[in-house]
Design a protein around this motif. Structure first.
Motif, PDB file in Angstrom:
ATOM      1  N   LYS A 217       0.833  -1.190   0.000  1.00  0.00           N
ATOM      2  CA  LYS A 217       0.000   0.000   0.000  1.00  0.00           C
ATOM      3  C   LYS A 217       0.875   1.251   0.000  1.00  0.00           C
ATOM      4  CE  LYS A 217      -4.020  -2.083   2.261  1.00  0.00           C
ATOM      5  NZ  LYS A 217      -3.543  -3.453   2.368  1.00  0.00           N
ATOM      6  N   VAL A 218       0.291   2.334  -0.486  1.00  0.00           N
ATOM      7  CA  VAL A 218       0.998   3.608  -0.562  1.00  0.00           C
ATOM      8  C   VAL A 218       0.191   4.646   0.191  1.00  0.00           C
ATOM      9  CG1 VAL A 218       2.072   3.038  -2.769  1.00  0.00           C
ATOM     10  CG2 VAL A 218      -0.128   4.227  -2.728  1.00  0.00           C
ATOM     11  N   LEU A 219       0.842   5.760   0.512  1.00  0.00           N
ATOM     12  CA  LEU A 219       0.159   6.853   1.188  1.00  0.00           C
ATOM     13  C   LEU A 219      -0.825   7.538   0.247  1.00  0.00           C
ATOM     14  CD1 LEU A 219       3.164   8.484   3.073  1.00  0.00           C
ATOM     15  CD2 LEU A 219       1.394   7.029   4.056  1.00  0.00           C
ATOM     16  N   LEU A 220      -1.865   8.088   0.824  1.00  0.00           N
ATOM     17  CA  LEU A 220      -2.847   8.809   0.016  1.00  0.00           C
ATOM     18  C   LEU A 220      -2.205  10.007  -0.674  1.00  0.00           C
ATOM     19  CD1 LEU A 220      -5.709   9.390  -0.945  1.00  0.00           C
ATOM     20  CD2 LEU A 220      -6.138  10.548   1.239  1.00  0.00           C
ATOM     21  N   THR A 221      -1.258  10.651  -0.002  1.00  0.00           N
ATOM     22  CA  THR A 221      -0.570  11.783  -0.635  1.00  0.00           C
ATOM     23  C   THR A 221       0.169  11.345  -1.898  1.00  0.00           C
ATOM     24  OG1 THR A 221       1.281  11.398   0.884  1.00  0.00           O
ATOM     25  CG2 THR A 221      -0.311  13.093   1.504  1.00  0.00           C
ATOM     26  N   ALA A 252      -5.712  12.412   6.904  1.00  0.00           N
ATOM     27  CA  ALA A 252      -6.096  11.596   5.748  1.00  0.00           C
ATOM     28  C   ALA A 252      -4.895  11.299   4.857  1.00  0.00           C
ATOM     29  CB  ALA A 252      -7.185  12.291   4.946  1.00  0.00           C
ATOM     30  N   GLY A 253      -4.006  12.282   4.679  1.00  0.00           N
ATOM     31  CA  GLY A 253      -2.864  12.085   3.776  1.00  0.00           C
ATOM     32  C   GLY A 253      -1.930  10.982   4.219  1.00  0.00           C
ATOM     33  N   GLY A 254      -1.876  10.676   5.520  1.00  0.00           N
ATOM     34  CA  GLY A 254      -0.988   9.626   6.010  1.00  0.00           C
ATOM     35  C   GLY A 254      -1.595   8.247   6.000  1.00  0.00           C
ATOM     36  N   VAL A 285     -10.720  15.900  -5.820  1.00  0.00           N
ATOM     37  CA  VAL A 285     -10.506  14.761  -4.920  1.00  0.00           C
ATOM     38  C   VAL A 285     -10.544  15.288  -3.492  1.00  0.00           C
ATOM     39  CG1 VAL A 285      -8.912  12.955  -4.162  1.00  0.00           C
ATOM     40  CG2 VAL A 285      -9.152  13.478  -6.602  1.00  0.00           C
ATOM     41  N   VAL A 286     -11.462  14.765  -2.703  1.00  0.00           N
ATOM     42  CA  VAL A 286     -11.620  15.174  -1.311  1.00  0.00           C
ATOM     43  C   VAL A 286     -11.486  13.923  -0.440  1.00  0.00           C
ATOM     44  CG1 VAL A 286     -13.114  16.264   0.410  1.00  0.00           C
ATOM     45  CG2 VAL A 286     -13.155  17.040  -1.975  1.00  0.00           C
ATOM     46  N   ALA A 287     -10.670  14.005   0.600  1.00  0.00           N
ATOM     47  CA  ALA A 287     -10.465  12.860   1.495  1.00  0.00           C
ATOM     48  C   ALA A 287     -10.562  13.336   2.935  1.00  0.00           C
ATOM     49  CB  ALA A 287      -9.108  12.211   1.235  1.00  0.00           C
ATOM     50  N   GLU A 353      -5.886   2.838   7.551  1.00  0.00           N
ATOM     51  CA  GLU A 353      -4.636   2.224   7.967  1.00  0.00           C
ATOM     52  C   GLU A 353      -3.508   3.247   7.849  1.00  0.00           C
ATOM     53  OE1 GLU A 353      -4.110  -1.130   5.475  1.00  0.00           O
ATOM     54  OE2 GLU A 353      -5.762  -2.268   6.371  1.00  0.00           O
ATOM     55  N   THR A 354      -2.569   3.174   8.790  1.00  0.00           N
ATOM     56  CA  THR A 354      -1.414   4.058   8.769  1.00  0.00           C
ATOM     57  C   THR A 354      -0.135   3.236   8.808  1.00  0.00           C
ATOM     58  OG1 THR A 354      -1.372   4.257  11.189  1.00  0.00           O
ATOM     59  CG2 THR A 354      -2.693   5.863   9.972  1.00  0.00           C
TER      60      THR A 354
END
Length: 358
Positions: A217-221, A252-254, A285-287, A353-354
């Motif tokens: 998985k990758v970060l949302l950022t 959210a970005g993390g 895009v809104v998170a 998840e972080t």
């Protein structure tokens, strides 16, 4: 759990159980024969611990040689009956010799006197203890077998899930490449310079995505950055007609999510939304992170007169995203889409998840 640590703990628990049996035997010797507490402990504890070691090795190898899953009880019981009787007789002989040695050390008045009834009791106790040891070994072997089977099943499920994720991921790249090459082909006849710029941007985009693995998985950022790279490619063709906005709420970005999960949604927003509007439009895009959930919305302008576009969710992008979320999160992940006047939006819900949680 580490195998060596598990083995050491098992041995420690095994010897502790036999030590308690030794104390119990010492109490019986003291009550039945009248020997002193010290003499009873001196007789019972070493004898019991030696029998524990002998029974442990003997029963362990017999349980390995005669697994209950492959041998019938009719074949197993005589072997263990003979082994238990043999071990108990040797224990009684060792007990008699040890009692004689204790008499030499402590004297006739304090040492234990070995009689026939006492030897008979020791023989019966020895047989029962051997059988109990064998049963404990069979239970331990069955537990080990069940744990290995569970581990293999879990590994098989993870491999199957990983294969499914890889398969779903590979659907994206050819689909995106096909659309991009069509755009470059169209630009070649109109503006060769812009076609060249788009080719370079496309090469850079694929170079970045080559390092992404389907099972990681990758970060949302990072996902948003990939979306920006993709839109930079499309902006060569659309120019100012294509705008992009993103808003990431606190925390959210993390959050982590499957790689390239947003890219097909953004691609659909360009192809079926902005690409159909002469005046162009905006992709947003809104998170937001809401407790244990991560909510992501991808929204774009669309033609209000084309009410049937993308409402059925039959495109490869939406189907792919839904299948990837189901494979990665099961029922914890979901995707929904809807059309409201001149806006089309796709809502993703998945566990927040972080990196700290792995």
């Amino acid at each position: 759990m580490n195998g060596g640590l598990w083995a050491r703990r098992s041995i420690a628990l095994y010897l502790l159980a036999w030590l308690m049996l030794g104390l119990l035997l010492a109490g019986l010797v003291h009550a039945g024969s009248g020997a002193g507490p010290g003499a009873s402990l001196l007789f019972a504890l070493p004898l019991t611990l030696c029998y524990a070691i002998g029974c442990g090795f003997s029963a362990y190898y017999l349980c390995r040689a005669y697994p209950l899953a492959q041998r019938s009880l009719r074949a197993v019981l005589p072997v263990f009956a003979f082994s238990a009787l043999t071990a108990a007789l040797l224990w009684c002989a060792a007990g008699s010799a040890w009692a004689a040695l204790c008499r030499l050390v402590l004297g006739e008045g304090q040492a234990l006197a070995v009689t026939r009834p006492f030897v008979a009791v020791m023989l019966g106790i020895g047989v029962l203890l051997y059988w109990m040891t064998a049963v404990a070994h069979y239970l331990a072997l069955e537990f080990e077998r069940a744990r290995r089977a569970e581990t293999r099943e879990l590994e098989s499920r993870l491999l199957a899930q990983d294969a499914e994720l890889r398969m779903l991921r590979t659907q994206i790249d050819p689909h995106f490449l096909f659309n991009s090459l069509n755009s470059i082909s169209a630009l070649t006849a109109i503006d060769a310079g812009r076609a060249r710029d788009m080719s370079l941007l496309l090469a850079g985009f694929f170079r970045q995505t080559l390092g992404l693995e389907a099972h990681r998985k990758v970060l949302l950022t990072e996902e948003v950055q990939l979306a920006e790279r993709f839109l930079a490619i499309e902006q060569v063709r659309f120019g100012p007609r294509l705008a992009f906005e993103h808003r990431l709420g606190e925390g959210a970005g993390g959050c982590l999510l499957p790689p390239m999960i947003l890219q097909p949604l953004v691609e659909n927003a360009v192809k079926h939304g902005i690409g159909q509007l002469l005046e162009g439009g905006t992709i947003t895009v809104v998170a937001e992170r809401a407790g244990s959930l991560l909510r992501i919305r991808v929204e774009n302008d669309t033609d209000p007169d084309d009410a049937g576009t993308r409402t059925a969710g039959s495109g490869i992008g939406l189907v792919n995203v839904r299948q990837r979320l189901a494979a990665a999160y099961g029922r914890e992940g979901s995707v929904h889409w809807a059309r409201d006047d001149n806006k089309f939006r796709v809502d993703l819900v998945l566990p927040a998840e972080t990196e700290e949680k792995g």
